[in-house]
Design a protein around this motif. Structure first.
Motif, short mmCIF file in Angstrom:
data_model
loop_
_atom_site.label_atom_id
_atom_site.label_comp_id
_atom_site.label_asym_id
_atom_site.label_seq_id
_atom_site.Cartn_x
_atom_site.Cartn_y
_atom_site.Cartn_z
N VAL A 84 23.66 -24.87 0.28
CA VAL A 84 22.48 -23.93 -0.62
C VAL A 84 23.93 -23.14 -0.41
N ALA A 85 24.96 -22.79 -0.86
CA ALA A 85 26.37 -21.79 -0.86
C ALA A 85 26.34 -22.76 -2.57
N LYS A 86 26.47 -23.86 -2.64
CA LYS A 86 26.71 -24.38 -3.94
C LYS A 86 25.57 -23.98 -5.26
N SER A 87 24.66 -23.92 -4.94
CA SER A 87 23.54 -23.28 -5.65
C SER A 87 23.93 -21.82 -5.73
N GLY A 88 25.26 -20.78 -5.41
CA GLY A 88 25.77 -20.29 -5.29
C GLY A 88 24.92 -18.68 -4.94
N VAL A 89 23.92 -19.09 -3.63
CA VAL A 89 24.20 -18.20 -2.71
C VAL A 89 25.58 -17.85 -1.66
N ASP A 90 26.03 -16.84 -1.28
CA ASP A 90 27.12 -16.65 -0.64
C ASP A 90 26.57 -17.06 0.69
N ALA A 91 27.23 -17.71 0.83
CA ALA A 91 27.20 -18.14 3.12
C ALA A 91 28.16 -17.98 4.08
N LEU A 92 28.17 -17.74 4.89
CA LEU A 92 28.89 -17.44 6.03
C LEU A 92 28.70 -17.88 7.18
N VAL A 93 29.81 -18.90 8.21
CA VAL A 93 29.62 -18.82 9.78
C VAL A 93 29.80 -17.82 10.38
N ARG A 94 29.28 -17.15 11.45
CA ARG A 94 29.86 -16.90 12.37
C ARG A 94 30.13 -17.55 13.56
N TRP A 95 31.41 -18.30 13.56
CA TRP A 95 31.19 -18.91 15.34
C TRP A 95 31.39 -17.60 16.67
N TYR A 96 30.59 -18.04 17.19
CA TYR A 96 31.09 -17.53 18.62
C TYR A 96 31.57 -18.42 19.76
N TYR A 97 32.71 -17.86 20.27
CA TYR A 97 32.74 -18.65 21.34
C TYR A 97 33.33 -17.44 22.65
N GLU A 109 36.46 -24.74 14.74
CA GLU A 109 37.35 -25.41 13.91
C GLU A 109 38.10 -25.81 13.06
N GLU A 110 36.84 -27.28 13.83
CA GLU A 110 37.20 -28.24 13.39
C GLU A 110 35.69 -28.41 11.95
N TYR A 111 34.46 -27.76 13.13
CA TYR A 111 33.85 -27.98 11.58
C TYR A 111 34.10 -27.03 9.93
N ALA A 112 35.01 -25.73 10.41
CA ALA A 112 35.26 -25.06 9.53
C ALA A 112 36.30 -26.89 8.31
N GLU A 113 37.30 -27.55 9.10
CA GLU A 113 37.76 -27.98 8.44
C GLU A 113 37.26 -28.98 7.40
N LEU A 114 35.97 -29.01 8.12
CA LEU A 114 34.67 -30.17 8.01
C LEU A 114 33.98 -29.97 6.03
N VAL A 115 33.65 -28.41 6.46
CA VAL A 115 33.10 -27.95 5.28
C VAL A 115 33.30 -27.20 4.60
N GLU A 116 33.01 -27.19 3.54
CA GLU A 116 33.51 -25.69 1.52
C GLU A 116 32.19 -24.26 2.34
N ILE A 117 32.61 -24.32 3.49
CA ILE A 117 31.85 -22.77 3.87
C ILE A 117 32.76 -21.42 4.41
N ARG A 118 32.81 -20.83 4.52
CA ARG A 118 33.21 -19.44 4.97
C ARG A 118 33.07 -19.85 6.85
N PHE A 119 33.92 -19.42 7.24
CA PHE A 119 34.19 -20.07 9.05
C PHE A 119 34.52 -18.52 9.72
N GLU A 120 34.04 -17.49 10.14
CA GLU A 120 34.64 -16.45 10.88
C GLU A 120 34.64 -17.07 12.72
N MET A 121 35.92 -17.22 13.00
CA MET A 121 35.34 -17.19 14.33
C MET A 121 35.99 -15.36 15.41
#
Lengths: 124, 185
Positions: A84-97, A109-121
């Motif tokens: 979805v992000a590659k089609s031009g939509v800005d995407a952010l994952v906020r990972w709460y723990y 952190e591992e998911y953040a390494e596996l995909v090219e999307i911005r992650f905020e912890m």
């Protein structure tokens, strides 16, 4: 397209996917059949990508626990989000723990390494 | 029936510091009940929240492993056992179920492979398995359960295969240790 809302059960999380771009997954995810729970979510995300909606996506992940079968489906979800992000939509994952939950922090952190999307912890 | 077996069983359970034992057929609903019962038990003891989380994680994978793998046409061989106990500062979660002899070699080598890895090695293995394109198995498994157990517990997996007389199965025992001292620092 319509919003996707699923109530939590004792082994599946609450889902709130909104066409405004606000998506939330929260609770526990330990279904026996993870594919049948997550496939509609994947489909919805895929439809969102194709719908021409350009609202930026903020994906709030507030899972307190997920089993290994879910972990695979979550990666599929993030991969779909990456498309979805590659089609031009800005995407952010906020990972709460939870503060002090090293396993959940590391999982994010591992998911953040596996995909090219911005992650905020974020802790809660 | 010798009624002394009740007292004998009581003693075995007490001496081995077992908090909860379930034996019988397993399914998702039973797994959830066992989880709920243990959570209430741990709350009752006032157990630390991070220890509780760890135990919950380990239990889910153990219980779902049994649900997926304890299969046999003979109901007696489908029965499995789950136990959780605590000795000093270490919780132990154990499972036992019958598996077909033809699966012993593969499972043993997977366990050996996992036990040879350190923290980084396990992380690498996990990331490789979670991101391969195999998808979930027919039984809905990700093939990640044992690696996850080793990672979450931070301990070697203790296991055993016992031959079962007159049938094509072995009894597979697995013991996961969760050391409180490692979690609360």
């Amino acid at each position: 397209m319509e919003n996707l809302t699923i109530k939590a059960t004792d082994d599946t999380p609450e889902v709130s996917f909104d066409t405004s771009g606000v998506m939330i997954l929260s609770g526990r995810s330990l279904p026996e059949d993870a594919a049948s729970f997550y496939n509609p979510l994947l489909q919805w995300l895929s439809d969102y990508g194709k719908s021409g909606v350009t609202n930026p996506v903020v994906f709030d992940m507030k899972l307190e626990y997920f089993n290994t079968a879910s972990s695979k489906m979550l990666l599929d979800l993030f991969n779909e989000l990456e498309s979805v992000a590659k089609s031009g939509v800005d995407a952010l994952v906020r990972w709460y723990y939870p503060e002090g939950d090293d396993d959940m922090q590391e999982a994010g952190e591992e998911y953040a390494e596996l995909v090219e999307i911005r992650f905020e912890m974020l802790t809660y | 029936m010798n009624r002394g077996f009740i007292y004998d069983t009581f003693n075995v359970v007490q001496q081995n510091k077992i908090m909860l034992v379930y034996q019988g057929e397993f399914n998702q609903d039973i797994a959830k009940s066992v989880l709920a019962m243990t959570e209430r038990n741990l709350d009752f003891f006032g157990e630390d929240v991070s220890v509780k989380r760890k135990i919950f994680n380990v239990m889910v994978e153990c219980l779902q492993n049994i649900c997926k793998h304890a299969e046999h046409s003979d109901a007696r061989l489908r029965e499995a056992i789950f136990m959780i106990g605590m000795d000093k500062d270490t919780y132990f979660v154990t499972t036992g179920n019958h598996i077909a002899n033809e699966h012993v070699v593969g499972l043993r080598s997977k366990l050996q492979e996992i036990n040879q890895l350190d923290k980084e090695g396990l992380k690498k293995m996990y990331k490789g398995l979670v991101s391969n394109d195999k998808g979930l198995s027919e039984k809905g498994g990700a093939g990640l359960g044992l690696v996850d157990l080793a990672r979450k517990s931070g301990e070697k997996l203790l296991y055993d295969f016992s031959a079962v007389d007159h049938c094509d199965t072995s009894f597979y025992s697995l013991l996961i240790k969760i050391s409180k001292n490692k979690i609360i620092q």
